[in-house]
Design a protein around this motif. Structure first.
Motif, PDB file in Angstrom:
ATOM      1  N   PRO C  18       0.803  -1.225   0.000  1.00 28.66           N
ATOM      2  CA  PRO C  18       0.000   0.000   0.000  1.00 28.66           C
ATOM      3  C   PRO C  18       0.844   1.287   0.000  1.00 28.66           C
ATOM      4  N   ILE C  19       2.048   1.230  -0.563  1.00 31.00           N
ATOM      5  CA  ILE C  19       2.850   2.461  -0.680  1.00 31.00           C
ATOM      6  C   ILE C  19       2.153   3.387  -1.677  1.00 31.00           C
ATOM      7  N   GLY C  20       2.092   4.661  -1.341  1.00 29.11           N
ATOM      8  CA  GLY C  20       1.456   5.610  -2.242  1.00 29.11           C
ATOM      9  C   GLY C  20      -0.043   5.705  -2.067  1.00 29.11           C
ATOM     10  N   GLU C  21      -0.570   4.969  -1.088  1.00 30.78           N
ATOM     11  CA  GLU C  21      -2.022   4.991  -0.872  1.00 30.78           C
ATOM     12  C   GLU C  21      -2.347   5.766   0.415  1.00 30.78           C
ATOM     13  N   SER C  22      -3.406   6.558   0.324  1.00 29.89           N
ATOM     14  CA  SER C  22      -3.820   7.317   1.511  1.00 29.89           C
ATOM     15  C   SER C  22      -4.678   6.437   2.409  1.00 29.89           C
ATOM     16  N   VAL C  23      -4.040   5.424   2.987  1.00 26.21           N
ATOM     17  CA  VAL C  23      -4.800   4.558   3.905  1.00 26.21           C
ATOM     18  C   VAL C  23      -5.137   5.382   5.146  1.00 26.21           C
ATOM     19  N   PRO C  24      -6.254   5.057   5.807  1.00 23.89           N
ATOM     20  CA  PRO C  24      -6.625   5.841   6.998  1.00 23.89           C
ATOM     21  C   PRO C  24      -5.547   5.741   8.082  1.00 23.89           C
ATOM     22  N   ARG C  25      -5.404   6.799   8.838  1.00 20.55           N
ATOM     23  CA  ARG C  25      -4.426   6.799   9.925  1.00 20.55           C
ATOM     24  C   ARG C  25      -4.720   5.657  10.886  1.00 20.55           C
ATOM     25  N   ARG C  26      -3.667   4.952  11.293  1.00 22.36           N
ATOM     26  CA  ARG C  26      -3.878   3.793  12.158  1.00 22.36           C
ATOM     27  C   ARG C  26      -4.110   4.207  13.607  1.00 22.36           C
ATOM     28  N   ASP C  27      -3.818   5.460  13.920  1.00 21.48           N
ATOM     29  CA  ASP C  27      -4.130   5.942  15.273  1.00 21.48           C
ATOM     30  C   ASP C  27      -5.501   6.626  15.299  1.00 21.48           C
ATOM     31  N   GLY C  28      -6.233   6.506  14.197  1.00 23.87           N
ATOM     32  CA  GLY C  28      -7.476   7.255  14.049  1.00 23.87           C
ATOM     33  C   GLY C  28      -8.530   6.899  15.067  1.00 23.87           C
ATOM     34  N   VAL C  29      -8.861   5.631  15.175  1.00 27.06           N
ATOM     35  CA  VAL C  29      -9.945   5.238  16.076  1.00 27.06           C
ATOM     36  C   VAL C  29      -9.599   5.632  17.517  1.00 27.06           C
ATOM     37  N   ALA C  30      -8.354   5.364  17.901  1.00 29.14           N
ATOM     38  CA  ALA C  30      -7.956   5.730  19.273  1.00 29.14           C
ATOM     39  C   ALA C  30      -8.108   7.231  19.486  1.00 29.14           C
ATOM     40  N   LYS C  31      -7.763   8.011  18.490  1.00 34.67           N
ATOM     41  CA  LYS C  31      -7.757   9.464  18.684  1.00 34.67           C
ATOM     42  C   LYS C  31      -9.146  10.091  18.584  1.00 34.67           C
ATOM     43  N   VAL C  32     -10.071   9.469  17.880  1.00 33.84           N
ATOM     44  CA  VAL C  32     -11.420  10.065  17.825  1.00 33.84           C
ATOM     45  C   VAL C  32     -12.364   9.507  18.891  1.00 33.84           C
ATOM     46  N   THR C  33     -11.878   8.533  19.649  1.00 34.52           N
ATOM     47  CA  THR C  33     -12.743   7.986  20.709  1.00 34.52           C
ATOM     48  C   THR C  33     -12.262   8.384  22.103  1.00 34.52           C
ATOM     49  N   GLY C  34     -11.144   9.088  22.157  1.00 31.14           N
ATOM     50  CA  GLY C  34     -10.598   9.455  23.468  1.00 31.14           C
ATOM     51  C   GLY C  34      -9.779   8.342  24.094  1.00 31.14           C
ATOM     52  N   ALA C  35      -9.603   7.250  23.361  1.00 34.09           N
ATOM     53  CA  ALA C  35      -8.872   6.120  23.923  1.00 34.09           C
ATOM     54  C   ALA C  35      -7.360   6.288  23.824  1.00 34.09           C
ATOM     55  N   ALA C  36      -6.898   7.180  22.969  1.00 31.91           N
ATOM     56  CA  ALA C  36      -5.452   7.362  22.808  1.00 31.91           C
ATOM     57  C   ALA C  36      -4.853   7.854  24.120  1.00 31.91           C
TER      58      ALA C  36
END
Lengths: 294, 159, 768
Positions: C18-36
């Motif tokens: 997946p080089i060159g692909e805008s895959v979703p940030r892997r810290d995304g769920v943690a950061k939008v749920t307050g779990a980070a």
């Protein structure tokens, strides 16, 4: 950090004064807390008891006075409540516009107009506007009730005519008269205004018959500047008219005599210049409101 | 030392009965007592918005809002946005637009946007900007956040 | 040149998914749920809280400290001063990786207002705070100097009477040079015949420029938690370089590196300001004295007093030919480095390197000195010495264009180094194509068209010798089910390392992204990495991961040969084709260990050899255009449009590249327009809080075009190179150049506040 304190939560004005009397005077009223809790957090103030005013029905609500139709804003009414009030939008649209730009939405949700005035922060937006609007505050203590005009109420930076045991129960703003326009403008580069100007004009027969101007964030407290206002009287009520331009130039020149205070936003010279710019913008806005009320 | 005050409040729908000191902020109550560390402390002056939580639907600065003032009220935090592990449209839009980097402002930004959308489900771009102007993000340059809120509004309108 | 989408220009070969692909940030769920979890969210059982007493004086001798009232408060566990730490004999009071000039707590003298004088440990934070306020300190005020001119003037107080030892992590080869007691370090960049360059010039421009003392405002304040157990120390901290912090703290406590563990969970903003050691030694010392785990969380106001960005005064002179070609440049850069060296010697080195820009300059004579003053210490900050020099350098390029009647883009075209051409002797040739980047910005800005009245466009470019030292390691463990765990020392500071590095592992092993997990920034658990800074991680750590993947695959190839005794073994996606049969990595692991267990460990490393031998490992260029509007009444500048080029070689994740470029540019925008820490001559900081230190808001945002140029020209995997700072460096200069064209004023002092603009307009009008 906010130091420890005891809390009283009166449910009526009578209980509020009882709560005050139960302390040895080492107490403070609070409603939104956006100002007082902040200074306590910064170690600049400390009280043994804080008396919460939010449960007192008498301090709530916005209404029009039965007699003259003055706008009456209760002492614990929040900035946000004013911002969305239909009554205020109709009676004093300039206040709605002003409130929509006070600090941020959280402060507006939490903080009250009454608290803002009692805190007497020298950069207060509402104080500057209400000065030009000839508003007054109603103060109530054990001894009774008194109305104090805003220019008498604010006595210095962070200082007011309110006694510590008195409560600001309402802010009262006279209704607009026919041909009257009231506007507030500011230049703002940081959280607080760099300079602000409010103006109230009354137009009669196409000319400015009366004018009141106040400036904020320029001198140590918001002040009325009658000589600046006087420059407008007699000018044509038309921003494009030559006499208006001359009046504005004259008014700006008179602002130049004010004992401005330099701060992070600029030197006294620059701030006086800015006040002149903002004055022009406010005057034009006031003229347009006046035309609508003709 | 002053006595504690008994309060009841609901946090993300869950009722709590607590005895708190009057000087404790809602942010400290959430973070230190209830283990809800989503709301963050940053400027501690009601300016940055990292500590934004909703009290009865209104956004407040958790750093300067007393826990006792939430007595009898409903508090909503970032931890309550997802349902059964499913992100809500706003959260999903933040991920789709990479509307965060370090993520420290994100809980507050999400709660401000939540309050905005509750009051104004179809905001204009200017209204979105006004709605989040009191929240600082130091990483993103805001544009992805604005786009995300608009996407969430769009998604909300389609449901 | 193909245009993949509106503003993405790609000439590199297609890399594996997946080089060159805008895959979703892997810290995304943690950061939008307050779990980070951030360091500030961490707690351990038995933890006590600390607070710091700070000096109200910018320069003073400490006559005495009375801690008795503080110690008497209920709930107080320990009150600690420098004397207490010195008396123990097991703590080295001074730290500092470049110069060991920084005491953990003030040692008899305070050198800036806000310096830590004493620490308190208590059962709760409020008690610690109140106890700190109860400490009585008797100060003898000393003469104060807050600016660089003053510090070098006659009669200036000497801020460090004792010369500090040189540290081991300076980041450059030469010894620290000092020619004045208040000079922290001097960096020189000199070549060619500078006298001849100026003697024969058609045009010589001279000017003095200023860049503000600034604050990065990482929203998570400095904070850490320290716990001593069994003679070892664990520190959880909000830092970019956990290994560097480990090394520094181990020196303070004479600990073996193996007994010292630094854990950096999600970091709430870094931008360079969390490079190197901050409050970790103090927290650990307090924990040691208190005999308890200790958590110390600074306020943002205290964080401002902990590390800021270097302000600069730059005197610069550039010589031009009549056709706009640069003949030579001379500059004296004085950095206001504050009371302690921190990383400013390296900032000085880089500032000297970066002021010449990506240009072919025959003669250069640059001296940059980092100057001690009685202000908060300055250190690394995104851009790292570049913006301080790019503002003057790029202003002069535009000034020359105007004087010589050459278009600003054209004059740059005549001077920029070509791809592969080295801007100075003995460095790597430029691995970027600025001619092409300039064309992209011109197109995006619609350069040739006439803007609205009071509007104008401006551009500026820059080049930074980036990447720091190419020293990183990585481990990849491929498990029996074919999934993989990679360990790296890179911190997730928001830049997206957690996502990009996983993409690299997935691509290198040919396995699905969801089967890759990463463990980052725990010095006891992950492989060594020098630092998370200088835009280096994707490039350098990416290469280490590639090397680790190669090592793992090579081992598996050997194992497959042994297990299946096959004649032909060929690499395939996700495994090997062994004797015609596809065998996944996990299958090979299981077969080798003869069961459903085992794993292979791939080891990767990067050092200064081979492709990463020549310094810098890569160049990070900046190419920024703006359109501005100037309100001549209020002096306010509004940026209407912003264009950046992310010349990154290969965008592993284009969305993250764009997000870095925009964020960096807006940080530059802040410093250009509003951000400045303002000190009085007496050493008082007037705006040490976020109410009065104004950072950009949503309502300040311009329209933005983020261009990504991928030409495969970097040293990193698939031609990648770093990003995230290049788009900051030219912003102030681009705005200044646009304002010159909009209002006819030349702004030489950032930030360009309304008052400065107004004064310049008055000066312009007076001259008419």
């Amino acid at each position: 950090m906010i130091p420890r304190f005891a809390l009283a939560r009166p449910a009526s004005l009578a209980e509020a004064f009882d709560a005050w009397d139960a302390t040895d005077g080492d107490a403070s009223w609070y409603a939104g807390g956006t100002e007082i809790l902040q200074v306590m957090k910064m170690g600049l103030a400390r009280f043994g008891t804080m008396i919460d005013l939010k449960r007192i029905p008498e301090l709530r609500g916005i209404s029009l006075a039965a007699g003259d139709g003055a706008l009456v804003i209760g002492g614990s009414v929040t900035h946000r409540e004013i911002e969305v009030s239909q009554d205020v939008a109709r009676e004093l649209p300039g206040l709605v516009a002003l409130e929509a730009h006070v600090a941020n939405i959280r402060v507006r949700n939490q903080g009250t107009l009454g608290g803002n005035l009692c805190f007497a922060e020298p950069h207060s937006d509402p104080a500057t506007f209400l000065l030009a609007c000839d508003a007054r505050v109603r103060l109530q203590g054990r001894g009774g009730t008194r109305d104090v005009a805003i220019d008498q109420f604010i006595t210095g930076p962070l200082e007011t005519a309110r006694e510590a045991d008195e409560l600001l129960t309402a802010v009262i703003i006279p209704p607009a008269r026919s041909g009257e326009g009231r506007a507030y403008e500011k230049a703002k580069f940081r959280e607080r205004p760099a300079v602000s100007v409010a103006i109230r004009l009354r137009v009669q027969g196409g000319a400015i018959a009366e004018a009141y101007v106040s400036v904020g964030s320029l001198t140590d407290i918001p002040v009325l500047v009658p000589d600046v206002a006087a420059a407008f009287v007699g000018a044509q009520a038309d921003a494009a008219a030559g006499t208006f331009g001359e009046a504005l130039a004259q008014a700006r020149a008179r602002l130049g005599h004010l004992d401005a205070i330099g701060d992070l936003d600029g030197s006294p010279d620059f701030k006086r210049h800015l006040a002149g710019v903002v004055l022009g913008r406010a005057a034009i806005a006031a003229l347009s409101e006046a035309a609508a009320r003709a | 030392m002053p006595e504690t005050i008994d309060i009841t409040l609901s946090v993300n729908g869950l009722a709590h009965e607590l005895a708190v000191q009057a000087n404790v902020t809602i942010a400290d109550l959430l973070r230190l007592e209830l283990g809800l560390t989503g709301a963050k402390i940053s400027c501690d002056m009601q300016v940055c918005g990292a500590c934004t939580v909703l009290v009865d639907g209104l956004a407040v600065s958790g750093c300067t809002y007393l826990a006792v003032d939430a007595d009898g009220r409903e508090v909503a935090t970032v931890e309550g946005l997802a349902t059964d592990g499913v992100l809500n449209p706003l959260q999903q839009a933040f991920i789709d637009h990479a509307a965060f980097q370090c993520g420290y402002c994100t809980p507050g930004m999400l709660m401000s946007a939540t309050a905005l959308l509750a009051e104004n489900p179809r905001p204009s771009r200017a209204e979105v900007i006004a709605g989040i102007d009191g929240n600082i993000c130091r990483c993103t340059g805001y544009l992805p956040i604005i786009d995300a809120v608009l996407q969430a509004a769009e998604a909300g309108a389609q449901r | 040149m193909t245009r993949v989408e509106p503003w993405r220009v790609t000439t590199r070969p297609t890399p594996p998914s997946p080089i060159g692909e805008s895959v979703p940030r892997r810290d995304g769920v943690a950061k939008v749920t307050g779990a980070a979890r951030y360091a500030t969210d961490m707690a351990v059982p038995g933890m006590a809280w600390a607070k710091v007493l700070r000096s109200p004086y910018p320069h003073a001798r400490i006559r005495s400290i009375d801690t008795s009232a503080a110690k008497a408060l209920p709930g107080v566990i320990a009150v600690v001063t420098a004397e207490d730490l010195k008396a123990r004999g097991d703590i080295n009071l001074y730290y500092g990786h470049a110069l060991t000039d920084h005491p953990i707590l003030a040692d008899g003298v305070v050198r800036y207002s806000g310096e830590a004088v004493a620490g308190v440990v208590a059962e709760d934070e409020l008690t610690a705070y109140e106890a700190a306020q109860a400490i009585l300190v008797d100060y003898e005020p000393l003469t104060v100097v807050v600016d660089v001119e003053g510090a070098l003037g006659s009669g200036a107080p000497v801020i460090h009477e004792k010369e500090a030892k040189q540290g081991f992590h300076r980041g450059f080869d030469e010894d620290i040079q000092r020619d004045h007691p208040n000079v922290c370090s001097t960096a020189v960049q000199k070549f060619g015949d500078i006298d001849a360059a100026f003697a024969g010039a058609h045009l010589v421009l001279e000017g003095e420029y200023r860049y503000p003392n600034s604050y990065a405002y990482a929203m998570e304040p400095y904070n850490s938690m320290a716990e001593w157990r069994h003679g070892g120390l664990t520190v959880w901290t909000s830092c970019q370089h956990p290994f560097m912090v480990r090394d520094d703290v181990s020196h303070v406590f004479n600990l073996a590196l193996a007994n010292m563990r630094v854990i950096a969970p999600y970091v709430g903003g870094g931008y360079g300001s969390k490079s190197y050691t901050k409050i970790e030694p103090l927290t650990a010392a307090l924990a040691l004295v208190a005999g308890r785990p200790v958590k110390l969380v600074l306020s943002i106001d205290e964080s401002i007093l902990t590390t800021r960005g270097d302000g600069a005064r730059v005197r610069i002179k550039t010589a031009f030919e009549a056709d706009g070609r640069i003949r030579g440049r001379q500059a004296e850069i004085l950095l206001n480095t504050g009371a302690y060296a921190e990383n400013s010697p390296l900032v000085a080195r880089k500032s000297a390197n970066r002021i010449s820009g990506p240009y072919r300059i025959p003669a250069l004579d640059i001296t940059c000195r980092a100057i001690y003053t009685n202000t908060a210490p300055a250190s690394s900050f995104r851009g790292f010495g570049a913006p301080q020099g790019v503002l003057p350098g790029e202003s002069q390029i535009d000034e020359a264009a105007e004087r010589l009647g050459i278009d600003p883009i054209e004059i740059r075209r005549r001077n920029v180094v070509a791809p592969g051409e080295a801007p100075w002797p003995k460095v790597r040739g430029l691995d970027a194509d600025l001619q092409a980047d300039l064309s992209l910005v011109a197109e995006a800005l619609d350069w040739a068209s006439t803007p609205q009245p009071s509007h104008a466009r401006g551009i500026a470019i820059s080049a930074s010798d980036a990447g720091s030292e190419p020293v990183s390691t990585a481990l990849i463990r491929i498990h029996v089910d074919g999934s993989a765990t990679a360990t790296i020392g890179t911190s997730e500071i928001g830049q997206g390392s957690a996502t990009v590095m996983a993409q690299i592992v997935a691509a290198e092993l040919g396995i699905p992204l969801e089967n890759v997990s990463l463990l980052q920034s725990d010095t006891a658990a992950v492989a060594y990495d020098r630092s998370t800074g200088a835009s280096r991680s994707t490039t350098i750590v990416g290469l280490a991961l590639q090397d680790a993947a190669r090592d793992a695959r090579a081992q598996l190839r050997e194992w497959a040969g042994e297990v299946w005794s096959a004649e032909s073994i060929e690499e395939a996606r996700g495994g090997l084709v062994v004797g015609g049969v596809h065998r996944g990595w996990g299958e090979i692991v299981g077969a080798y260990f003869a069961g459903d267990f085992g794993e292979v460990v791939g080891r990767g490393r990067v050092r200064k050899v081979g492709a990463t031998k020549q310094m810098p490992p890569f160049w990070e260029v900046g190419c920024v255009g703006v359109e501005v509007h100037v309100d001549e009444e209020t002096g306010q500048i509004r940026v209407d449009k912003l264009v950046t080029v992310g010349d990154v070689g290969c965008a592993i994740n284009p969305q993250l590249v764009e997000s870095q470029d925009l964020g960096a540019a807006i940080m530059g925008f802040g410093m250009a327009l509003t951000e400045e820490l303002i000190y009085t001559d007496e050493g008082t900081l007037l705006n040490g809080n976020i109410v009065e230190y104004r950072v950009p808001r949503a309502s300040d945002m311009p329209e933005y075009i983020g261009i990504i140029a991928e030409r495969g020209d970097g040293v990193g995997i698939y031609g990648a190179k770093g990003g995230g700072e290049g788009s900051l460096n030219p912003v102030a200069a681009a705005i200044a150049n646009a304002v010159r064209r909009a209002a006819g004023i030349r702004l030489r002092e950032a930030p360009f506040t309304p008052e400065r603009v107004w004064l310049a307009i008055r000066e312009r009008d007076a001259a008419k």
